[in-house]
Scaffold this motif. Structure first.
Motif, PDB file in Angstrom:
ATOM      1  N   TYR A 108      -5.216 -13.420  11.256  1.00 53.60           N
ATOM      2  CA  TYR A 108      -5.013 -11.992  11.146  1.00 53.60           C
ATOM      3  C   TYR A 108      -4.578 -11.515   9.773  1.00 53.60           C
ATOM      4  CZ  TYR A 108      -5.922 -11.276  15.977  1.00 53.60           C
ATOM      5  OH  TYR A 108      -6.554 -11.189  17.172  1.00 53.60           O
ATOM      6  N   SER A 109      -4.952 -10.313   9.476  1.00 57.70           N
ATOM      7  CA  SER A 109      -4.505  -9.626   8.271  1.00 57.70           C
ATOM      8  C   SER A 109      -4.032  -8.256   8.701  1.00 57.70           C
ATOM      9  CB  SER A 109      -5.655  -9.473   7.280  1.00 57.70           C
ATOM     10  OG  SER A 109      -6.153 -10.736   6.934  1.00 57.70           O
ATOM     11  N   MET A 110      -3.338  -7.578   7.775  1.00 54.04           N
ATOM     12  CA  MET A 110      -2.850  -6.239   8.114  1.00 54.04           C
ATOM     13  C   MET A 110      -2.808  -5.406   6.843  1.00 54.04           C
ATOM     14  SD  MET A 110       0.796  -5.288   9.789  1.00 54.04           S
ATOM     15  CE  MET A 110       1.318  -3.596   9.843  1.00 54.04           C
ATOM     16  N   GLN A 111      -3.116  -4.126   6.988  1.00 52.45           N
ATOM     17  CA  GLN A 111      -3.185  -3.271   5.799  1.00 52.45           C
ATOM     18  C   GLN A 111      -1.806  -2.979   5.212  1.00 52.45           C
ATOM     19  OE1 GLN A 111      -4.180   0.808   6.261  1.00 52.45           O
ATOM     20  NE2 GLN A 111      -4.877   1.029   4.167  1.00 52.45           N
ATOM     21  N   GLY A 112      -0.801  -2.925   6.008  1.00 51.62           N
ATOM     22  CA  GLY A 112       0.525  -2.555   5.491  1.00 51.62           C
ATOM     23  C   GLY A 112       0.865  -1.142   5.897  1.00 51.62           C
ATOM     24  N   LEU A 113       2.144  -0.882   6.087  1.00 51.05           N
ATOM     25  CA  LEU A 113       2.559   0.405   6.654  1.00 51.05           C
ATOM     26  C   LEU A 113       2.938   1.429   5.596  1.00 51.05           C
ATOM     27  CD1 LEU A 113       4.632  -1.008   9.651  1.00 51.05           C
ATOM     28  CD2 LEU A 113       2.357  -0.007   9.729  1.00 51.05           C
ATOM     29  N   ALA A 114       3.062   1.004   4.343  1.00 50.74           N
ATOM     30  CA  ALA A 114       3.396   1.955   3.267  1.00 50.74           C
ATOM     31  C   ALA A 114       2.164   2.185   2.399  1.00 50.74           C
ATOM     32  CB  ALA A 114       4.541   1.419   2.431  1.00 50.74           C
ATOM     33  N   GLN A 115       1.832   3.457   2.197  1.00 52.41           N
ATOM     34  CA  GLN A 115       0.687   3.796   1.335  1.00 52.41           C
ATOM     35  C   GLN A 115       1.216   4.455   0.070  1.00 52.41           C
ATOM     36  OE1 GLN A 115      -0.749   5.679   4.986  1.00 52.41           O
ATOM     37  NE2 GLN A 115      -2.719   5.611   3.953  1.00 52.41           N
ATOM     38  N   PHE A 116       0.819   3.945  -1.073  1.00 50.70           N
ATOM     39  CA  PHE A 116       1.320   4.422  -2.361  1.00 50.70           C
ATOM     40  C   PHE A 116       0.281   5.314  -3.038  1.00 50.70           C
ATOM     41  CE2 PHE A 116       5.105   1.804  -3.187  1.00 50.70           C
ATOM     42  CZ  PHE A 116       5.038   0.959  -2.090  1.00 50.70           C
ATOM     43  N   PHE A 117       0.713   6.468  -3.500  1.00 48.08           N
ATOM     44  CA  PHE A 117      -0.184   7.363  -4.238  1.00 48.08           C
ATOM     45  C   PHE A 117       0.155   7.309  -5.732  1.00 48.08           C
ATOM     46  CE2 PHE A 117      -0.491   8.583   0.075  1.00 48.08           C
ATOM     47  CZ  PHE A 117      -1.764   9.089   0.240  1.00 48.08           C
ATOM     48  N   ASP A 118      -0.774   7.722  -6.551  1.00 49.27           N
ATOM     49  CA  ASP A 118      -0.570   7.678  -8.006  1.00 49.27           C
ATOM     50  C   ASP A 118       0.656   8.499  -8.415  1.00 49.27           C
ATOM     51  OD1 ASP A 118      -2.956   6.341  -8.049  1.00 49.27           O
ATOM     52  OD2 ASP A 118      -4.128   7.984  -8.890  1.00 49.27           O
ATOM     53  N   ALA A 119       1.332   8.028  -9.460  1.00 50.24           N
ATOM     54  CA  ALA A 119       2.435   8.812 -10.031  1.00 50.24           C
ATOM     55  C   ALA A 119       1.883   9.687 -11.158  1.00 50.24           C
ATOM     56  CB  ALA A 119       3.513   7.887 -10.573  1.00 50.24           C
ATOM     57  N   HIS A 120       2.167  10.982 -11.086  1.00 46.96           N
ATOM     58  CA  HIS A 120       1.674  11.935 -12.075  1.00 46.96           C
ATOM     59  C   HIS A 120       2.823  12.488 -12.908  1.00 46.96           C
ATOM     60  CE1 HIS A 120      -2.312  11.995 -10.342  1.00 46.96           C
ATOM     61  NE2 HIS A 120      -1.731  12.028  -9.154  1.00 46.96           N
ATOM     62  N   ILE A 121       2.492  12.932 -14.104  1.00 46.24           N
ATOM     63  CA  ILE A 121       3.524  13.500 -14.980  1.00 46.24           C
ATOM     64  C   ILE A 121       3.909  14.885 -14.461  1.00 46.24           C
ATOM     65  CG2 ILE A 121       3.972  14.393 -17.305  1.00 46.24           C
ATOM     66  CD1 ILE A 121       2.108  12.177 -18.337  1.00 46.24           C
TER      67      ILE A 121
ATOM     68  N   ARG B 194      -7.105   2.824   0.656  1.00 43.20           N
ATOM     69  CA  ARG B 194      -6.178   3.849   1.151  1.00 43.20           C
ATOM     70  C   ARG B 194      -4.723   3.480   0.895  1.00 43.20           C
ATOM     71  NH1 ARG B 194      -9.500   3.064   5.287  1.00 43.20           N
ATOM     72  NH2 ARG B 194      -7.892   2.230   6.662  1.00 43.20           N
ATOM     73  N   LYS B 195      -4.440   2.189   0.880  1.00 48.70           N
ATOM     74  CA  LYS B 195      -3.056   1.764   0.651  1.00 48.70           C
ATOM     75  C   LYS B 195      -2.595   2.186  -0.751  1.00 48.70           C
ATOM     76  CE  LYS B 195      -0.292  -2.389   1.033  1.00 48.70           C
ATOM     77  NZ  LYS B 195      -0.061  -2.714  -0.371  1.00 48.70           N
ATOM     78  N   TYR B 196      -3.537   2.371  -1.632  1.00 45.47           N
ATOM     79  CA  TYR B 196      -3.197   2.787  -3.000  1.00 45.47           C
ATOM     80  C   TYR B 196      -3.444   4.284  -3.200  1.00 45.47           C
ATOM     81  CZ  TYR B 196      -3.459  -2.214  -3.214  1.00 45.47           C
ATOM     82  OH  TYR B 196      -3.294  -3.543  -2.940  1.00 45.47           O
ATOM     83  N   GLY B 197      -3.507   5.033  -2.100  1.00 46.06           N
ATOM     84  CA  GLY B 197      -3.557   6.479  -2.217  1.00 46.06           C
ATOM     85  C   GLY B 197      -4.949   7.074  -2.308  1.00 46.06           C
ATOM     86  N   PHE B 198      -5.998   6.258  -2.267  1.00 45.53           N
ATOM     87  CA  PHE B 198      -7.344   6.807  -2.360  1.00 45.53           C
ATOM     88  C   PHE B 198      -7.715   7.533  -1.062  1.00 45.53           C
ATOM     89  CE2 PHE B 198      -9.875   4.607  -5.917  1.00 45.53           C
ATOM     90  CZ  PHE B 198      -8.756   4.449  -6.692  1.00 45.53           C
ATOM     91  N   GLY B 199      -8.657   8.474  -1.185  1.00 47.63           N
ATOM     92  CA  GLY B 199      -9.302   9.057  -0.011  1.00 47.63           C
ATOM     93  C   GLY B 199      -8.521  10.120   0.729  1.00 47.63           C
ATOM     94  N   LEU B 200      -7.453  10.656   0.118  1.00 52.63           N
ATOM     95  CA  LEU B 200      -6.675  11.682   0.811  1.00 52.63           C
ATOM     96  C   LEU B 200      -7.414  13.020   0.740  1.00 52.63           C
ATOM     97  CD1 LEU B 200      -4.080  12.572   2.246  1.00 52.63           C
ATOM     98  CD2 LEU B 200      -3.105  13.052   0.009  1.00 52.63           C
TER      99      LEU B 200
END
Lengths: 317, 302
Positions: A108-121, B194-200
């Protein structure tokens, strides 16, 4: 119901050192090692991948899962974990593998429960004749949940803080004070230093990209030939970085693990508790906390990379 | 009356990567969102919203109550809004009024990254890769990018889950009610990374379309024997994948569609599911034709 299944948390952070997240290539006519930028706006950013990978390694350090043994088997829950390196334990849930995901060569694998978005200025520091000012734009402030619209003059600046000057230079660019709209009063509780919001100025989105890109930190380095103590031939190179004092914003979505079944097993914490949003957030914030000590991005051995996250839930997590 | 047509438009809030194919370590994106990632995103969000942990059950239910159309990049403007769907022409593949090259220059970018080896903190061998994506701002003039398309929805009830359409679309499971517009579609994550924020994507508009014509896209639709049927004229481009069948007169591109499915023994994405040979969106019909739309948005022979 949605409130219980995921939570979007907006983080604010200040760069304590310059930060270099490289593109892995070079651009003609620019520096040798440029930083990554957002296509469309051309603004530097820290990609979600860099935040996630680094936070994962630091959570692993903070929870003693960086390199550890369970019986005779050795695991490393940091890193990509190709093969069988991630432990992938679901009961009790591994504080690294479950929030960040795991991949095992078999099974098994799992995507993970925390999703990180880009940091912007959000606020970008620029030296001016009135001392440092922090520049922002309507686009940079968008999505902050401030119940107001920001408007900047097409050419010129609008002071959001208490600057009284009629003219300001932003690096090489001289601008007049213009008419605009908006204030930052509701941002005060997010941990952003008062000096930043007091010295904040609003410019148009077009000017913002120009000002940021003209005021990035650019360093020049050269290798020293150990036999002569002089610069090595052909070893001069330049690299750019987001400067110290920049305020960044990024989001992390924390998902609850209550509906997940891994290998048909429910996710449970130590003591048979639910893997809820709060547990996931606590594990991730243990990693985010270490950004201010161990840093993020490249050139970490040359005084770059420390980033203080300003609104962690518990300062001592 | 079963199926009802809605037009929905999302604003892209982050880069969007819809897996296409790999060229060495370069991961290409599709320039549109097929029906399957849409169905997958709705399933992933709806299941916990209904308080269930049975993703397969909810996925199968959705296949019965929706027919997803593809989403295409869309630029909203006061002068002339434009939908960029593919069409093969004598000048080659066009997206709206843009050639493929101009389209990619305006919408498509890429990001390179590598994995760090945890023990040495150096780049891990063989892990450098570059992911292509649809940018959330146009690259030439920085305008916000939207994704727009159509979706059919019908009232249906099965066991303990049902979908009803009155003033709004509501999905109910036992005591739980989920509002399609406000709770389900308002914020979705589509595609990969998606884990890296893509596709929102955030829902910008959703409106019911009463007209059998689509306006922005060629053709018209009607319900026949409980199925959504789309009629196109000769020289019209198809705007979804069409499953290959013997007597279809068409010219364009053909591809083998393969999806990753849940495997009961191995887990997510471990089962390769070939959907067979399909004509790619943009291919041009050489005759008037009618197709039915399946639960994953693929068009099939009537």
């Amino acid at each position: 119901m949605s409130e219980n299944m995921y939570e979007i948390k907006k983080y604010y952070a200040i760069t304590l050192d310059p930060i270099h997240i490289g593109t892995g290539g070079s651009r003609l006519g620019r520096v040798d090692l440029p930083i990554i930028r957002e296509p469309g706006t051309n603004l530097p950013k820290i990609p979600g991948t860099s935040l996630s990978g680094t936070a994962r390694a630091y959570t692993a350090i903070a929870t003693n899962r960086y390199l550890w043994k369970d019986g005779d088997t050795e695991y490393s829950c940091a890193g990509r974990g190709g093969g069988e390196k991630h432990c992938g334990k679901v009961n009790p849930a591994c504080p690294v593998c479950i929030p960040y995901g795991f991949s095992k060569g078999t099974g098994y694998s799992m995507q993970g429960l925390a999703q990180f978005f880009d940091a912007h200025i959000l606020f970008f520091p620029v030296a001016s004749m009135a001392g440092p000012v922090w520049v922002t734009s309507p686009m940079a402030l968008e999505g902050l949940g401030l119940q107001q619209e920001f408007q900047a003059p097409a050419v010129g600046f609008y002071p959001l803080g208490e600057l009284l000057k009629n003219k300001l230079n932003f690096g090489w660019l001289m601008l007049n004070k213009g008419t605009g709209k908006g204030n930052l009063n509701e941002l005060d509780q997010k941990g952003i230093p008062k000096v930043v919001t007091q010295r904040a100025v609003l410019v148009s989105d077009n000017l913002f990209s120009l000002i940021v890109n003209s005021n990035l930190e650019v360093r020049t380095s050269v290798s020293i030939d150990p036999q002569t103590g002089t610069a090595e031939e052909g070893a001069l190179f330049t690299y750019e970085a987001i400067p110290r004092g920049t305020i960044l914003k990024f989001e992390i979505v924390y998902n609850s693990g209550k509906t997940f079944r891994i290998a048909e097993k429910e996710l449970k914490t130590e003591g048979n508790g639910d893997v809820g949003i709060s547990w996931v957030k606590t594990q991730v914030e243990k990693g985010l906390k270490l950004f201010e000590t161990l840093g993020i991005g490249g050139m970490g051995t040359r005084g770059m990379g420390r980033l203080k996250v300003l609104n962690l839930e518990k300062e001592d997590c | 009356m079963g199926w009802r047509l809605f037009k929905w438009t999302f604003r892209l809030k982050s880069p969007l990567y819809i897996g296409f194919h790999k060229v060495m370590h370069f991961y290409r994106t599709r320039p549109y969102v097929p029906g399957k990632p849409l169905w997958g995103a709705l399933t992933a969000k709806l299941t916990p919203l209904l308080g269930l942990d049975d993703y397969q059950k909810v996925g199968e239910f959705l296949k019965k109550v929706i027919r997803p159309g593809y989403l295409y990049p869309y630029i909203e403007s006061n002068e002339k809004s434009e939908l960029y769907y593919p069409k093969y022409t004598e000048k080659g593949l066009m997206f709206g009024l843009l050639s493929k090259y101009e389209f990619e220059k305006r919408f498509i970018s890429s990001m390179a990254s590598t994995a760090i080896e945890a023990q040495s903190l150096t780049a891990e061998d063989g892990m450098l890769h570059e992911v292509e994506f649809i940018s959330h701002y146009t690259i030439d003039d920085g305008k916000p990018v939207f994704m727009s398309g159509f979706i059919w929805v019908r009232e249906f009830s099965e066991n303990d889950i049902s979908l009803s359409i009155k003033d709004e679309v509501i999905i109910t499971c036992l005591e739980k009610k989920v509002k399609f517009k406000d709770q389900l579609a308002n914020r979705l994550q589509l595609g990969g990374e998606r884990k890296y924020g893509f596709g929102l994507v955030e829902l910008h508009k959703i409106v019911e379309i009463k007209d059998p014509k689509f306006n922005e896209l060629p053709g018209e639709w009607k319900e026949e024997n409980g199925e959504v049927c789309i009629s196109l004229k000769r020289d019209d481009p198809i705007w979804a994948h069409v499953k290959h069948f013997e007597n279809l007169k068409i010219k364009g591109d053909i591809e083998l569609l393969v999806g990753r499915e849940w495997d009961p023994g191995e887990g997510a994405g471990k089962k390769l599911e070939p959907l067979g040979l399909c004509w790619s969106p943009g291919s041009i019909l050489l005759e008037d034709r009618k197709f039915i739309v399946d639960g994953l948005g693929i068009w099939r022979e009537i």
